[in-house]
Design an enzyme around this catalytic site. Sequence first.
Site, PDB file in Angstrom:
ATOM      1  N   GLY A 112      -4.502   8.079   4.990  1.00  0.00           N
ATOM      2  CA  GLY A 112      -3.618   9.030   5.667  1.00  0.00           C
ATOM      3  C   GLY A 112      -2.383   9.335   4.835  1.00  0.00           C
ATOM      4  O   GLY A 112      -1.921  10.477   4.774  1.00  0.00           O
ATOM      5  N   ARG A 146      -5.342   2.694  18.339  1.00  0.00           N
ATOM      6  CA  ARG A 146      -5.015   1.260  18.333  1.00  0.00           C
ATOM      7  C   ARG A 146      -4.515   0.750  19.671  1.00  0.00           C
ATOM      8  O   ARG A 146      -4.346  -0.467  19.823  1.00  0.00           O
ATOM      9  CB  ARG A 146      -4.015   0.931  17.223  1.00  0.00           C
ATOM     10  N   ARG A 195       2.967   5.882  -3.215  1.00  0.00           N
ATOM     11  CA  ARG A 195       4.138   6.682  -3.601  1.00  0.00           C
ATOM     12  C   ARG A 195       4.415   6.585  -5.093  1.00  0.00           C
ATOM     13  O   ARG A 195       4.752   7.581  -5.749  1.00  0.00           O
ATOM     14  CB  ARG A 195       5.366   6.222  -2.809  1.00  0.00           C
ATOM     15  N   LYS A 255       0.838  -1.210   0.000  1.00  0.00           N
ATOM     16  CA  LYS A 255       0.000   0.000   0.000  1.00  0.00           C
ATOM     17  C   LYS A 255       0.867   1.252   0.000  1.00  0.00           C
ATOM     18  O   LYS A 255       0.660   2.169  -0.796  1.00  0.00           O
ATOM     19  CB  LYS A 255      -0.897  -0.048   1.242  1.00  0.00           C
ATOM     20  N   SER A 256       1.873   1.293   0.886  1.00  0.00           N
ATOM     21  CA  SER A 256       2.745   2.472   0.957  1.00  0.00           C
ATOM     22  C   SER A 256       3.412   2.740  -0.386  1.00  0.00           C
ATOM     23  O   SER A 256       3.503   3.884  -0.834  1.00  0.00           O
ATOM     24  CB  SER A 256       3.867   2.245   1.990  1.00  0.00           C
ATOM     25  N   ARG A 278      -6.726  -2.995  10.233  1.00  0.00           N
ATOM     26  CA  ARG A 278      -5.774  -3.876  10.944  1.00  0.00           C
ATOM     27  C   ARG A 278      -6.453  -4.582  12.122  1.00  0.00           C
ATOM     28  O   ARG A 278      -6.076  -5.691  12.495  1.00  0.00           O
ATOM     29  CB  ARG A 278      -4.564  -3.086  11.432  1.00  0.00           C
ATOM     30  N   SER A 299       8.115   9.352  11.520  1.00  0.00           N
ATOM     31  CA  SER A 299       6.948   9.152  10.663  1.00  0.00           C
ATOM     32  C   SER A 299       7.381   9.199   9.205  1.00  0.00           C
ATOM     33  O   SER A 299       7.878  10.221   8.720  1.00  0.00           O
ATOM     34  CB  SER A 299       5.904  10.243  10.909  1.00  0.00           C
ATOM     35  N   ASP A 354       2.705  -0.965  12.239  1.00  0.00           N
ATOM     36  CA  ASP A 354       1.389  -1.479  11.850  1.00  0.00           C
ATOM     37  C   ASP A 354       1.179  -2.927  12.301  1.00  0.00           C
ATOM     38  O   ASP A 354       0.081  -3.471  12.159  1.00  0.00           O
ATOM     39  CB  ASP A 354       1.209  -1.356  10.330  1.00  0.00           C
TER      40      ASP A 354
HETATM   41  C1  S3P Z   1       2.953   4.754   6.314  1.00  0.00           C
HETATM   42  C2  S3P Z   1       3.672   5.087   7.426  1.00  0.00           C
HETATM   43  C3  S3P Z   1       3.222   4.766   8.778  1.00  0.00           C
HETATM   44  C4  S3P Z   1       2.211   3.617   8.764  1.00  0.00           C
HETATM   45  C5  S3P Z   1       1.139   3.819   7.752  1.00  0.00           C
HETATM   46  C6  S3P Z   1       1.717   3.964   6.356  1.00  0.00           C
HETATM   47  C7  S3P Z   1       3.454   5.226   5.006  1.00  0.00           C
HETATM   48  O1  S3P Z   1       2.593   5.904   9.330  1.00  0.00           O
HETATM   49  O2  S3P Z   1       1.633   3.467  10.038  1.00  0.00           O
HETATM   50  O3  S3P Z   1       0.240   2.720   7.783  1.00  0.00           O
HETATM   51  O4  S3P Z   1       2.955   4.786   3.953  1.00  0.00           O
HETATM   52  O5  S3P Z   1       4.370   6.045   5.005  1.00  0.00           O
HETATM   53  P1  S3P Z   1       3.463   7.098  10.001  1.00  0.00           P
HETATM   54  O6  S3P Z   1       4.264   7.736   8.944  1.00  0.00           O
HETATM   55  O7  S3P Z   1       2.424   8.034  10.552  1.00  0.00           O
HETATM   56  O8  S3P Z   1       4.280   6.455  11.057  1.00  0.00           O
END
Ligand code: S3P
Length: 437
Positions: free
Chosen positions: A94, A351, A27, A22-23, A393, A168, A320
């Site tokens: 997010g 969480r 990107r 997903k990340s 999750r 983060s 996560d």
């Molecule tokens: C993510 C970073 C993490 C993770 C989120 C996805 C990302 O969050 O918990 O599920 O894609 O960069 P944080 O950057 O707030 O730690």
Amino acid sequence: MPSLRVPPAASLAGEIMAPADKSITHRALLLAAVSDRSVRVDATLDAEDTQSTVGAVQRCGVEVSGELGGSLEVAGVGLRGLRPPPAIDCGNAGTLMRLLPALLAGQSADHCVLDGDDSLRRRPMDRVARPLRAMGAGVFTAPGGTPPLVVDCRQRLVGCRHELPVASAQVKSCLLLAGLYAEGETWVVEPAPSRDHTERLLEAAGVPLLRDGDAVGVRGPAEGLGLPDMEVPRDFSSAAPLIVAGVLRGDPAVRLPGVNLNARRTGLLAVLERMGAAVTVEDRRHLGGGGEPVGTIVARRATTLHATEIVAHEVPSLIDELPLVALLGAFAAGRTVVRGASELRVKESDRIATVVAVLRALGATIEEREDGFEVEGHPSLRGGEADAAGDHRLAMLGAVAGLASETGVVVSGFEAVGVSYPGFGRDLAALASEGAA
Ligand code: S3P
């Protein structure tokens, strides 16, 4: 709300292709959109979060063809070629809401409002708005530091050095992307290393990264991006519930090919080793475009699990997966302690509170702490009803707990899995039926 009943399983077996990362899908889509070329992204994730990102880049005037879940062709418009609409819906994502403002801030448009669902509307966005404003960007939150985010484009950005109070990857990524549009150097220093997918993709796209000890930076304004065609690896965080299912019930084994093994994501593997679990990795290799390491994870039932302690420094490497550590702790001899993880309070749900509520409802001995939780292990877990609280999750946690429980678990709000792993219920059922065969 649809619920899922997960009966106990005596054994689990088989091979599952975990969904795409997903990340990295977020990107890849965002960087492809501002590339100078048309970029082909193979093996993308088709889930609600990444649908939001495709929608967002299309709303900014970028042509995307192909199917999510397979290959997408993203007709990059260059760093300054986006045409932001007045408003973008980020859904539950997010990562999208935190990375996109950096790109929007550098466009010659008016302003754009980013909003999301009820869960996203509770999450802190001042962590990107403030440092972006320090660079000269016009990015504003609602009064509590939460969405909607208003991005006033057309401001001149200037690079600066950001010391992040919490690690983060989303904030780091946002600031590095903003640095592409800023005059001079933009640096980010984190208290502990978070996932580095953005850095890898930027380098693959021809942006030289600056490094100084733990700090990473870019020099702007960047001339252009040339993200190469690439393939998205499978998501370690989506594989993780299946790894834990394998550790609790895998017989002979649960196999997960092609999973991303980026060391900044795989803290769970080190924790499992400390706990005495039998997880191995085979067929290691690297994927092109971003150069992420992947491999086949093989998880077998552990004869005994030992309690462990998670310390603040390793938290970003398994942020996560911490709900799953609580479940493992419920079966481990001794007291499993998770500390330094207050970030869990601002995820898709709080969480710490939701993990404690779910596992307690299923019969675990677990206590809430300000920055984590403590679990006393027992040889078995009763089962019962788990509320996913709108959090993907948590829905997966409840379902895996069901397989390893005495009486099974009914997960209410199970459809939350659609955010990252729509086929999760089907894949768990396949492992259970092959285990029973
Ligand atoms: C993510 C970073 C993490 C993770 C989120 C996805 C990302 O969050 O918990 O599920 O894609 O960069 P944080 O950057 O707030 O730690």
